[in-house]
Write an enzyme that holds these catalytic residues in place. Structure first.
Site, mmCIF file in Angstrom:
data_model
loop_
_atom_site.group_PDB
_atom_site.id
_atom_site.type_symbol
_atom_site.label_atom_id
_atom_site.label_comp_id
_atom_site.label_asym_id
_atom_site.label_seq_id
_atom_site.Cartn_x
_atom_site.Cartn_y
_atom_site.Cartn_z
ATOM 1 N N LYS A 13 0.830 -1.222 0.000
ATOM 2 C CA LYS A 13 0.000 0.000 0.000
ATOM 3 C C LYS A 13 0.861 1.268 0.000
ATOM 4 O O LYS A 13 0.622 2.176 -0.784
ATOM 5 C CB LYS A 13 -0.927 0.041 1.231
ATOM 6 C CG LYS A 13 -1.985 -1.033 1.265
ATOM 7 C CD LYS A 13 -2.995 -0.795 2.371
ATOM 8 C CE LYS A 13 -2.407 -0.765 3.770
ATOM 9 N NZ LYS A 13 -1.798 -2.048 4.214
ATOM 10 N N ARG A 88 -9.716 1.204 8.958
ATOM 11 C CA ARG A 88 -9.186 -0.126 9.246
ATOM 12 C C ARG A 88 -10.159 -0.952 10.070
ATOM 13 O O ARG A 88 -9.864 -2.093 10.417
ATOM 14 C CB ARG A 88 -7.891 0.038 10.033
ATOM 15 C CG ARG A 88 -6.662 -0.520 9.296
ATOM 16 C CD ARG A 88 -5.527 -0.261 10.189
ATOM 17 N NE ARG A 88 -4.293 -0.885 9.913
ATOM 18 C CZ ARG A 88 -3.257 -0.276 9.353
ATOM 19 N NH1 ARG A 88 -3.373 0.934 8.871
ATOM 20 N NH2 ARG A 88 -2.107 -0.888 9.261
ATOM 21 N N ARG A 122 11.620 -5.706 5.405
ATOM 22 C CA ARG A 122 11.412 -4.318 4.982
ATOM 23 C C ARG A 122 12.308 -3.353 5.757
ATOM 24 O O ARG A 122 12.481 -3.477 6.957
ATOM 25 C CB ARG A 122 9.942 -3.952 5.230
ATOM 26 C CG ARG A 122 9.580 -2.550 4.851
ATOM 27 C CD ARG A 122 8.113 -2.410 4.616
ATOM 28 N NE ARG A 122 7.296 -2.543 5.822
ATOM 29 C CZ ARG A 122 5.958 -2.438 5.817
ATOM 30 N NH1 ARG A 122 5.317 -2.254 4.681
ATOM 31 N NH2 ARG A 122 5.285 -2.560 6.936
ATOM 32 N N ARG A 152 11.131 -0.815 11.119
ATOM 33 C CA ARG A 152 10.045 -0.417 12.027
ATOM 34 C C ARG A 152 9.952 -1.428 13.168
ATOM 35 O O ARG A 152 10.048 -2.624 12.936
ATOM 36 C CB ARG A 152 8.708 -0.420 11.273
ATOM 37 C CG ARG A 152 8.450 0.835 10.512
ATOM 38 C CD ARG A 152 7.285 0.706 9.585
ATOM 39 N NE ARG A 152 6.056 0.159 10.191
ATOM 40 C CZ ARG A 152 4.888 0.093 9.563
ATOM 41 N NH1 ARG A 152 4.778 0.530 8.327
ATOM 42 N NH2 ARG A 152 3.832 -0.404 10.156
ATOM 43 N N ARG A 163 -0.256 -8.579 13.600
ATOM 44 C CA ARG A 163 -0.856 -7.581 12.696
ATOM 45 C C ARG A 163 -1.686 -8.248 11.609
ATOM 46 O O ARG A 163 -2.744 -7.742 11.222
ATOM 47 C CB ARG A 163 0.248 -6.711 12.075
ATOM 48 C CG ARG A 163 0.832 -5.728 13.085
ATOM 49 C CD ARG A 163 2.109 -5.099 12.602
ATOM 50 N NE ARG A 163 1.952 -4.312 11.398
ATOM 51 C CZ ARG A 163 2.950 -4.038 10.552
ATOM 52 N NH1 ARG A 163 4.166 -4.506 10.774
ATOM 53 N NH2 ARG A 163 2.733 -3.298 9.502
#
Ligand code: AMP
Length: 208
Positions: A13, A88, A122, A152, A163
Site C-alpha cells: 500500500k 481499518r 522491509r 520499524r 498484525r
C-alpha cells in the site's frame, strides 16, 4: 478523486500510494505515518499510539477517526486524497461514510507467506521510501535522500503475525463493506511493483 487503499500489511500500500499520489496529484494520508511522526515528536498522541502499535494492535477508533477528519480539512486535500491505512475497522468506515463519499476502494491482496517475507525484510527511510534487505546488498542508506534506513519496531517477526491476525479480524470485513457500496476494485499485490501499479492505473484512469 477520493481513494481508499485497502489490504494487509506488506501488500504494498505505502509503495503504491507514493506513486499514485505523485501521478494523480492527490494528498497522501497515511495514518501509520501520522502516528509514527507523532511518536518521533513525542506528542501525547504519539505516546498513546505507541502502546498499541508495539503490540500490533489498532489505535482506538475515536482517536483515529478524529485525527483523520481533522487532517482532511487541510488545504492539500481539496483536490482529492488517497487514504493509506484508513479506515481499518467497520466503525471507522461507517464514521467516514457519514462525512464523505469515496470514488474507489482499491484492495491490494497477497498471500500470507509473501506478506511475512516482505514485512520482516522491509527497511524504511523517514522520507517515505521503502526497501527490502534482499535488494540492498548491504547498503544501509536511502537512494532517494541518503538518510540511514531503519526497521520499524512493528515489522519484527513476532509482531507481524499479530498484525496479520488483526487485519483478518478487523480490516478484511471492509472488503464487503465497500463491495456493497459498489466502489470496490481488487488488485493482485503478489505481482511485482510495476505490474501492480499498471493495474491500479487502469482502475484510476477509468474513474478520473
Ligand atoms: P501502517 O503503517 O499502516 O502499517 O500502521 C502501523 C500501525 O499504526 C498499525 O499497526 C496500527 O497500530 C496503527 N494504525 C495505522 N492506521 C490505523 C487505523 N486506521 N486505525 C487504528 N490504528 C491504525
Amino acid at each position: 478523486m477520493k481513494v481508499v487503499l485497502l489490504g494487509p500489511p506488506g501488500a504494498g500500500k505505502g509503495t503504491q500510494a507514493m506513486r499514485i499520489a505523485k501521478e494523480y496529484q492527490l494528498a497522501h494520508i497515511s495514518t501509520g505515518d501520522i502516528f509514527r511522526q507523532n511518536l518521533r515528536e513525542n506528542t501525547e498522541l504519539g505516546k498513546l499510539a505507541k502502546s498499541y502499535m508495539d503490540q500490533g494492535q489498532l489505535v482506538p477508533d475515536d482517536v483515529t477517526i478524529a485525527m483523520v477528519l481533522d487532517r482532511l480539512q487541510k488545504d492539500d486535500c481539496q483536490n482529492g486524497y488517497l487514504l493509506d491505512g484508513f479506515p481499518r475497522t467497520v466503525a471507522q468506515a461507517k464514521a467516514f461514510d457519514e462525512t464523505t463519499k469515496i470514488d474507489v476502494a482499491l484492495d491490494i491482496e497477497a498471500p500470507d507467506e509473501l506478506l511475512v517475507r516482505r514485512i520482516a525484510g522491509r527497511r524504511m527511510c523517514s522520507c517515505g521510501a521503502t526497501y527490502h534487505v534482499d535488494w540492498l546488498n548491504g547498503k544501509t542508506t536511502c537512494d532517494v535522500c541518503g538518510k540511514e534506513l531503519y526497521q520499524r519496531d512493528d515489522d519484527r517477526e513476532e509482531t507481524v503475525y499479530k498484525r496479520l491476525m488483526v487485519y483478518k479480524e478487523q480490516t478484511a470485513p471492509l472488503i464487503d463493506h465497500y463491495a456493497q457500496a459498489g466502489v470496490l476494485k481488487s488488485v493482485d499485490g503478489a505481482q511485482d511493483v510495476e505490474k501492480v501499479y499498471e493495474e491500479i492505473k487502469k482502475v484510476l484512469d477509468g474513474i478520473a
